[in-house]
Design an enzyme around this catalytic site. Structure first.
Site, PDB file in Angstrom:
ATOM      1  N   HIS A 308     -71.978 -48.142  -4.798  1.00 54.84           N
ATOM      2  CA  HIS A 308     -72.869 -49.301  -4.806  1.00 54.84           C
ATOM      3  C   HIS A 308     -72.121 -50.475  -5.400  1.00 54.84           C
ATOM      4  CE1 HIS A 308     -76.378 -51.828  -5.442  1.00 54.84           C
ATOM      5  NE2 HIS A 308     -76.973 -51.040  -4.569  1.00 54.84           N
ATOM      6  N   ASP A 366     -80.138 -44.177  -1.111  1.00 50.66           N
ATOM      7  CA  ASP A 366     -80.244 -43.742   0.280  1.00 50.66           C
ATOM      8  C   ASP A 366     -79.648 -42.373   0.534  1.00 50.66           C
ATOM      9  OD1 ASP A 366     -81.799 -45.734   1.220  1.00 50.66           O
ATOM     10  OD2 ASP A 366     -80.129 -47.119   1.360  1.00 50.66           O
TER      11      ASP A 366
HETATM   12  N1  CMC Z   1     -66.771 -43.151   0.251  1.00 53.15           N
HETATM   13  C1  CMC Z   1     -65.447 -43.191  -0.028  1.00 53.15           C
HETATM   14  N2  CMC Z   1     -64.841 -44.220  -0.674  1.00 53.15           N
HETATM   15  C2  CMC Z   1     -65.622 -45.247  -1.068  1.00 53.15           C
HETATM   16  C3  CMC Z   1     -67.005 -45.272  -0.815  1.00 53.15           C
HETATM   17  C4  CMC Z   1     -67.588 -44.168  -0.138  1.00 53.15           C
HETATM   18  N3  CMC Z   1     -68.905 -44.147   0.115  1.00 53.15           N
HETATM   19  N4  CMC Z   1     -67.531 -46.423  -1.312  1.00 53.15           N
HETATM   20  C5  CMC Z   1     -66.502 -47.098  -1.843  1.00 53.15           C
HETATM   21  N5  CMC Z   1     -65.345 -46.390  -1.709  1.00 53.15           N
HETATM   22  C6  CMC Z   1     -64.027 -46.756  -2.251  1.00 53.15           C
HETATM   23  C7  CMC Z   1     -63.352 -47.826  -1.416  1.00 53.15           C
HETATM   24  O1  CMC Z   1     -62.539 -47.276  -0.403  1.00 53.15           O
HETATM   25  C8  CMC Z   1     -62.545 -48.550  -2.473  1.00 53.15           C
HETATM   26  O2  CMC Z   1     -61.426 -47.767  -2.786  1.00 53.15           O
HETATM   27  P1  CMC Z   1     -60.006 -48.491  -3.216  1.00 53.15           P
HETATM   28  O3  CMC Z   1     -60.305 -49.243  -4.470  1.00 53.15           O
HETATM   29  O4  CMC Z   1     -59.062 -47.363  -3.375  1.00 53.15           O
HETATM   30  O5  CMC Z   1     -59.667 -49.405  -2.053  1.00 53.15           O
HETATM   31  C9  CMC Z   1     -63.447 -48.519  -3.711  1.00 53.15           C
HETATM   32  O6  CMC Z   1     -64.250 -47.330  -3.542  1.00 53.15           O
HETATM   33  C10 CMC Z   1     -64.362 -49.732  -3.851  1.00 53.15           C
HETATM   34  O7  CMC Z   1     -65.086 -49.873  -2.624  1.00 53.15           O
HETATM   35  P2  CMC Z   1     -65.547 -51.265  -2.022  1.00 53.15           P
HETATM   36  O8  CMC Z   1     -65.774 -51.089  -0.565  1.00 53.15           O
HETATM   37  O9  CMC Z   1     -64.601 -52.335  -2.463  1.00 53.15           O
HETATM   38  O10 CMC Z   1     -66.932 -51.477  -2.803  1.00 53.15           O
HETATM   39  P3  CMC Z   1     -68.083 -52.460  -2.384  1.00 53.15           P
HETATM   40  O11 CMC Z   1     -68.794 -52.806  -3.631  1.00 53.15           O
HETATM   41  O12 CMC Z   1     -67.546 -53.585  -1.570  1.00 53.15           O
HETATM   42  O13 CMC Z   1     -69.000 -51.570  -1.425  1.00 53.15           O
HETATM   43  C11 CMC Z   1     -70.706 -50.111  -0.644  1.00 53.15           C
HETATM   44  C12 CMC Z   1     -70.205 -50.984  -1.814  1.00 53.15           C
HETATM   45  C13 CMC Z   1     -72.121 -49.630  -0.972  1.00 53.15           C
HETATM   46  C14 CMC Z   1     -70.763 -50.956   0.638  1.00 53.15           C
HETATM   47  C15 CMC Z   1     -69.737 -48.913  -0.467  1.00 53.15           C
HETATM   48  O14 CMC Z   1     -69.707 -48.129  -1.632  1.00 53.15           O
HETATM   49  C16 CMC Z   1     -70.098 -48.039   0.753  1.00 53.15           C
HETATM   50  O15 CMC Z   1     -69.682 -48.346   1.868  1.00 53.15           O
HETATM   51  N6  CMC Z   1     -70.908 -46.968   0.522  1.00 53.15           N
HETATM   52  C17 CMC Z   1     -71.395 -46.136   1.633  1.00 53.15           C
HETATM   53  C18 CMC Z   1     -72.587 -46.826   2.293  1.00 53.15           C
HETATM   54  C19 CMC Z   1     -73.847 -46.753   1.478  1.00 53.15           C
HETATM   55  O16 CMC Z   1     -74.214 -45.688   0.974  1.00 53.15           O
HETATM   56  N7  CMC Z   1     -74.549 -47.896   1.374  1.00 53.15           N
HETATM   57  C20 CMC Z   1     -75.867 -47.961   0.720  1.00 53.15           C
HETATM   58  C21 CMC Z   1     -75.871 -48.790  -0.514  1.00 53.15           C
HETATM   59  S1  CMC Z   1     -77.387 -48.524  -1.452  1.00 53.15           S
HETATM   60  C22 CMC Z   1     -78.661 -49.189  -0.481  1.00 53.15           C
HETATM   61  C23 CMC Z   1     -78.677 -50.670  -0.520  1.00 53.15           C
HETATM   62  O17 CMC Z   1     -79.133 -51.238  -1.526  1.00 53.15           O
HETATM   63  O18 CMC Z   1     -78.260 -51.276   0.467  1.00 53.15           O
END
Ligand code: CMC
Length: 432
Positions: A308, A366
């Site tokens: 998140h 989720d």
């Molecule tokens: N699986 C594997 N690696 C992950 C995941 C995941 N679900 N989420 C983040 N990472 C890694 C990412 O690859 C990165 O690694 P590195 O630093 O080595 O490059 C690090 O963690 C930080 O990730 P980010 O993409 O920069 O983080 P963000 O804050 O931009 O993204 C997120 C947040 C929710 C979009 C992401 O964690 C994700 O895609 N999660 C899966 C989708 C999901 O469950 N979304 C629902 C969110 S809760 C409901 C809502 O409120 O919308």
């Protein structure tokens, strides 16, 4: 309060500037950079708004490090335990919990706005039979702006309130009709005798040949899910609603924009994606392989329902849902237990894995909401629609807050231009 910043150019101190600091009731201090461009000719650069507060708000507070979520100051755990969804909707919209009379009146208003204009029904027939219900939602909710012309003056607070009531009331009817269209059944009209959540289940599952009596546990679980999804401060869809609304666009069109933004798997689409992922993993013996895929930077696969932007600790909504998930599955859907076991095993393995620990990737709301919806017999492609119904009150509350804010102005981010510098046009016959 001000903070002093040193502007350096090529290693040398150029100037020191004082910037005002905004002190919130709770949460980190915010540096006010509104005059930075005017006074210094400088922009701030923050893709993805990692360190940017886009507005002042009095609706929802999150402390992502501590796993805290509060609506209008009330902890989510207390609301989840004690409140009804419409009570929470009132709280978000008006800022205070309703007294008995206020709640009765609000309930009555919402109940008596649930019907759709008959002509609006024609819209559903225009969609392909297998259209994704979220696509139908975007189109039909946007089209509400073409129907309710008695309250379109966005500068009139009473008109704004009427639009808010209509949106909260009609969203379940539109959602259920989207589902009915996708299964080729006639639309079921709302039943004013039922509660908000029971009525949604009735509109989804009753047919002209058979009534449907929603199971009390299903109604209770839906009430809880809706409370947990009702608002989440400046997330992507809420920011989209605010940005769309900042140009003084019609509120129904703004909410349609929010629904479009919610649809993506990184946001509200994650609950559908979690179920798809669990089905793809299929068996506990495959978990290791999928964890490895999630860690592989060359593989686009991510563990859906993990991570998140704000919570760097367990998502408090996931904490609440974990227990409910177990209870709902035990009571309503024995045959879904293997999926839940798979989910729990996945959660346990991910929670011990260095990659997930280092990055503070915990299960989010989720991860569990999709499993519960599945146990309630809601089809996978309706999960994000359920989220949209619940979040409508959050979107509307933010839109109302923004529209009554005297500081409100059009949202217009700047950019860091990295394209070609100025060059002269080359006639077609001279180009390589
Ligand atoms: N699986 C594997 N690696 C992950 C995941 C995941 N679900 N989420 C983040 N990472 C890694 C990412 O690859 C990165 O690694 P590195 O630093 O080595 O490059 C690090 O963690 C930080 O990730 P980010 O993409 O920069 O983080 P963000 O804050 O931009 O993204 C997120 C947040 C929710 C979009 C992401 O964690 C994700 O895609 N999660 C899966 C989708 C999901 O469950 N979304 C629902 C969110 S809760 C409901 C809502 O409120 O919308």
């Amino acid at each position: 309060m001000t903070a002093k910043y040193h502007l350096m150019r090529e290693g040398a101190l150029e100037e020191s500037i004082d910037l005002d600091v905004v002190k919130p009731v709770q949460g980190p201090l915010a540096v006010d950079v509104t005059k930075l461009y005017r006074d210094q000719g400088l922009l701030t650069y923050d893709p993805g708004f990692m360190s940017t507060a886009s507005c002042e708000s009095r609706i929802t507070y999150i402390d992502g490090e501590a796993g805290i979520l509060e609506y209008r100051g009330y902890p989510i755990e207390q609301l989840a335990k004690e409140a009804d969804y419409l009570e929470v909707a009132y709280l978000l919209l008006y800022g205070e919990l309703p007294n008995k009379n206020q709640l009765l009146e609000f309930d009555d208003i919402i109940t008596h706005h649930t019907m759709l204009n008959e002509n609006l029904k024609e819209f559903f027939g225009g969609f392909h039979y297998d259209a994704h219900p979220m696509a139908i939602m975007v189109g039909v909710v946007g089209s509400l702006s073409a129907f309710y012309h008695d309250s379109t003056d966005i500068n009139n607070p009473r008109h704004r309130e009427i639009s808010a009531h209509r949106l909260i009331a009609k969203i379940p009817t539109i959602a259920a009709a989207s589902y009915k269209h996708s299964v080729g059944e006639p639309i079921t009209y709302p039943d004013n005798e039922l509660s908000y959540c029971a009525n949604l289940l009735h509109m989804m599952f009753a047919t002209p040949c058979e009534p449907y009596h929603p199971h009390p546990i299903a109604v209770e679980a839906m009430n809880l899910l809706f409370i947990l999804h009702a608002d989440h401060e400046q997330n992507a869809s809420t920011s989209t609603v605010r940005l769309a609304g900042s140009s003084q666009a019609n509120p129904f069109a703004c909410i349609a924009a929010g629904i479009a933004s919610l649809w993506g798997p990184a946001h509200g689409g994650a609950n559908e994606a979690v179920l798809d992922m669990l089905t793809e993993i299929g068996d506990v013996s495959n978990i290791e392989k999928y964890i490895a895929k999630a860690k592989d930077k060359k593989d686009p696969f991510r563990l859906m329902g993990f991570g998140h932007r704000v919570y760097k600790h367990y998502d408090p909504r996931a904490n609440i849902l974990r227990e409910t998930c177990k209870r709902v599955l035990d009571e309503l859907a024995d045959n879904n237990n293997p999926l839940f076991e798979l989910a729990l095993e996945l959660e346990q393995i991910a929670l011990k894995d260095e990659y997930f620990l280092e990055r503070k990737l915990y299960p989010n709301v989720d991860f569990y909401s999709g499993i519960i919806y599945r146990a309630l017999n809601i089809p996978n492609n309706m999960f994000t629609v359920m989220f949209a119904i619940a979040r409508t009150v959050g979107w509307v509350s933010h839109w109302m807050e923004m529209m009554s804010d005297p500081m409100q102005r059009i949202g217009r981010p700047r950019q860091v231009y990295m394209g070609p510098p100025r060059r002269d046009f080359i006639p077609l016959d001279k180009r390589a």
